[in-house]
Enzyme design. Structure first.
Site, PDB file in Angstrom:
ATOM      1  N   GLY A  72      -2.574   1.785  13.295  1.00 22.75           N
ATOM      2  CA  GLY A  72      -3.858   2.212  13.842  1.00 22.75           C
ATOM      3  C   GLY A  72      -4.708   3.044  12.887  1.00 22.75           C
ATOM      4  CG  PHE A  73      -5.575   6.121  13.100  1.00 20.63           C
ATOM      5  CD1 PHE A  73      -6.958   6.244  13.173  1.00 20.63           C
ATOM      6  CD2 PHE A  73      -4.854   5.963  14.276  1.00 20.63           C
ATOM      7  CE1 PHE A  73      -7.608   6.215  14.395  1.00 20.63           C
ATOM      8  CE2 PHE A  73      -5.494   5.934  15.511  1.00 20.63           C
ATOM      9  CZ  PHE A  73      -6.882   6.061  15.579  1.00 20.63           C
ATOM     10  CB  SER A  90      -4.779   7.418   2.065  1.00 17.15           C
ATOM     11  OG  SER A  90      -3.430   7.403   2.467  1.00 17.15           O
ATOM     12  N   GLY A 113      -3.548   7.100   6.238  1.00 21.76           N
ATOM     13  CA  GLY A 113      -3.351   8.512   5.936  1.00 21.76           C
ATOM     14  C   GLY A 113      -2.261   9.216   6.717  1.00 21.76           C
ATOM     15  CG  MET A 135      -6.905  -1.721  13.051  1.00 15.64           C
ATOM     16  SD  MET A 135      -6.965   0.046  12.757  1.00 15.64           S
ATOM     17  CE  MET A 135      -5.928   0.173  11.300  1.00 15.64           C
ATOM     18  CG  HIS A 144      -2.455  -4.676   3.853  1.00 15.50           C
ATOM     19  ND1 HIS A 144      -1.425  -5.481   4.291  1.00 15.50           N
ATOM     20  CD2 HIS A 144      -2.693  -3.800   4.858  1.00 15.50           C
ATOM     21  CE1 HIS A 144      -1.048  -5.098   5.506  1.00 15.50           C
ATOM     22  NE2 HIS A 144      -1.808  -4.088   5.878  1.00 15.50           N
ATOM     23  CG  MET A 164       3.772  -1.674  11.294  1.00 16.20           C
ATOM     24  SD  MET A 164       2.543  -1.750   9.974  1.00 16.20           S
ATOM     25  CE  MET A 164       1.749  -0.145  10.122  1.00 16.20           C
ATOM     26  CG  HIS A 192      -1.267  -5.548   9.381  1.00 17.57           C
ATOM     27  ND1 HIS A 192      -1.035  -4.207   9.144  1.00 17.57           N
ATOM     28  CD2 HIS A 192      -0.556  -5.854  10.494  1.00 17.57           C
ATOM     29  CE1 HIS A 192      -0.222  -3.724  10.065  1.00 17.57           C
ATOM     30  NE2 HIS A 192       0.074  -4.703  10.903  1.00 17.57           N
ATOM     31  CG  MET A 238      -2.262  -3.624  13.295  1.00 24.64           C
ATOM     32  SD  MET A 238      -2.664  -2.178  12.305  1.00 24.64           S
ATOM     33  CE  MET A 238      -3.690  -2.951  11.072  1.00 24.64           C
ATOM     34  CG  ASP A 295      -4.680  -2.576   7.636  1.00 26.93           C
ATOM     35  OD1 ASP A 295      -3.596  -3.099   7.947  1.00 26.93           O
ATOM     36  OD2 ASP A 295      -4.803  -1.751   6.707  1.00 26.93           O
ATOM     37  CG  ASP A 341       0.836  -1.260   6.391  1.00 27.66           C
ATOM     38  OD1 ASP A 341       0.299  -0.289   5.830  1.00 27.66           O
ATOM     39  OD2 ASP A 341       0.227  -2.059   7.138  1.00 27.66           O
ATOM     40  N   GLY A 342       2.422   1.920   5.468  1.00 29.46           N
ATOM     41  CA  GLY A 342       2.208   3.206   6.126  1.00 29.46           C
ATOM     42  C   GLY A 342       2.826   4.356   5.357  1.00 29.46           C
ATOM     43  N   GLY A 343       1.980   5.233   4.839  1.00 28.58           N
ATOM     44  CA  GLY A 343       2.467   6.439   4.155  1.00 28.58           C
ATOM     45  C   GLY A 343       3.124   6.154   2.815  1.00 28.58           C
ATOM     46  CB  SER A 356      -4.403  -0.815   3.013  1.00 28.49           C
ATOM     47  OG  SER A 356      -5.213  -0.812   4.174  1.00 28.49           O
TER      48      SER A 356
HETATM   49  C1  DX5 Z   1      -2.157   1.332   9.431  1.00 31.22           C
HETATM   50  C2  DX5 Z   1      -2.490   0.159   8.547  1.00 31.22           C
HETATM   51  C3  DX5 Z   1      -2.212   0.420   7.120  1.00 31.22           C
HETATM   52  C4  DX5 Z   1      -3.022   1.528   6.498  1.00 31.22           C
HETATM   53  C5  DX5 Z   1      -2.077   2.220   5.564  1.00 31.22           C
HETATM   54  O1  DX5 Z   1      -2.157   0.939  10.741  1.00 31.22           O
HETATM   55  O2  DX5 Z   1      -1.748  -0.991   8.933  1.00 31.22           O
HETATM   56  O3  DX5 Z   1      -2.329  -0.777   6.328  1.00 31.22           O
HETATM   57  O4  DX5 Z   1      -4.149   1.118   5.766  1.00 31.22           O
HETATM   58  O5  DX5 Z   1      -2.681   3.368   5.085  1.00 31.22           O
HETATM   59  P1  DX5 Z   1      -1.874   4.491   4.313  1.00 31.22           P
HETATM   60  O6  DX5 Z   1      -1.311   3.841   3.073  1.00 31.22           O
HETATM   61  O7  DX5 Z   1      -2.907   5.519   4.031  1.00 31.22           O
HETATM   62  O8  DX5 Z   1      -0.780   4.979   5.235  1.00 31.22           O
HETATM   63 ZN    ZN Z   2      -1.676  -2.765   7.519  1.00 32.47          ZN
END
Ligand code: DX5
Ligand code: ZN
Length: 215
Positions: free
Chosen positions: A144-145, A200, A147, A37, A33, A139, A66, A68, A35, A177-179, A8
């Site tokens: 939204g963020f 991240s 990390g 927003m 990827h 998800m 993606h 959002m 994102d 997607d996420g963490g 991402s």
């Molecule tokens: C969060 C995004 C993710 C984000 C993932 O809303 O959709 O794609 O970049 O970031 P990490 O891998 O750091 O959780």
């Molecule tokens: Zn994403």
């Protein structure tokens, strides 16, 4: 099938964009990827179509967009024009009767279409669309963020969706997607995921090593 890796670029170091993109291109990752927003569907703003156009010039990776955003029907056109290969929108952003027309519109443009669900949305809502989507994005954090920490319940949703997809004869890919890091990526692979998004974790250090460690 072996897993696809989708770094991402939300977590890319924008003070060093050209070098980061070169490293990403050489990393072995299959997808980028991207994102989007809008400060409305999620409480954050990322980037618009012009950055995607620039990334299409700078990188041959498959562009996994993606959305959002609160108005995915409008922005699907915008990002298809800017170079998206796959447009994924959120189930929660639309009324039920708006979903199928948007899938059809994306396919009519010759692009792949995906639906994403947030952590509190059940996978069962996707049953009517299993044979009409190319990808389902689970998800594993609130969108939204970057990390944030992986929600462990996502692994159960992936396993449930894997069974639903295999039983229905659908060819949809499952993306998470996420963490995602080496450990949570392994948990998701074991649950049957096809595409790992990681922000991240990939861009915190050696990009190629991080990508390889996710396989
Ligand atoms: C969060 C995004 C993710 C984000 C993932 O809303 O959709 O794609 O970049 O970031 P990490 O891998 O750091 O959780
Ligand atoms: Zn994403």
């Amino acid at each position: 099938m072996s897993v696809l890796i989708a770094p991402s670029v939300l977590s890319l170091d924008y003070s060093d964009t050209a070098s980061q993109l070169q490293q990403l291109n050489a990393s072995g990752a299959e997808w980028m990827h991207y994102d989007v927003m809008d400060g409305n569907f999620v409480p954050n703003i990322s980037f618009g179509p012009d950055i995607l156009k620039a990334f299409c010039k700078a990188s041959p990776l498959y562009k996994d967009v993606h959305l959002m955003v609160a108005d995915p029907s409008y922005y699907a056109d915008v990002f298809i024009k800017a170079g998206a290969d796959l447009i994924t929108f959120h189930y929660e952003a639309l009324q039920e009767e708006e979903i199928r027309p948007l899938l059809e519109k994306i396919h009519a443009a010759g692009k792949k279409a995906g639906i994403s669900i947030k952590p509190n949305t059940d996978v069962e809502v996707l049953v009517p669309y299993l044979n009409e989507v190319d990808l389902i994005l689970i998800m594993s954090v609130e969108p939204g963020f970057g990390g944030q920490s992986f929600h462990p319940e996502a692994a159960g949703k992936i396993a449930q969706l894997r069974q639903m997809i295999d039983a229905s004869g659908s060819h949809a890919l499952i993306e998470v997607d996420g963490g995602i890091n080496q450990e949570t990526g392994r948990v998701c692979r074991e649950a049957g995921v096809d595409v790992l998004v990681a922000g991240s974790y990939v861009f915190k250090g050696d990009i190629q090593k991080a990508v390889e460690s996710l396989r």
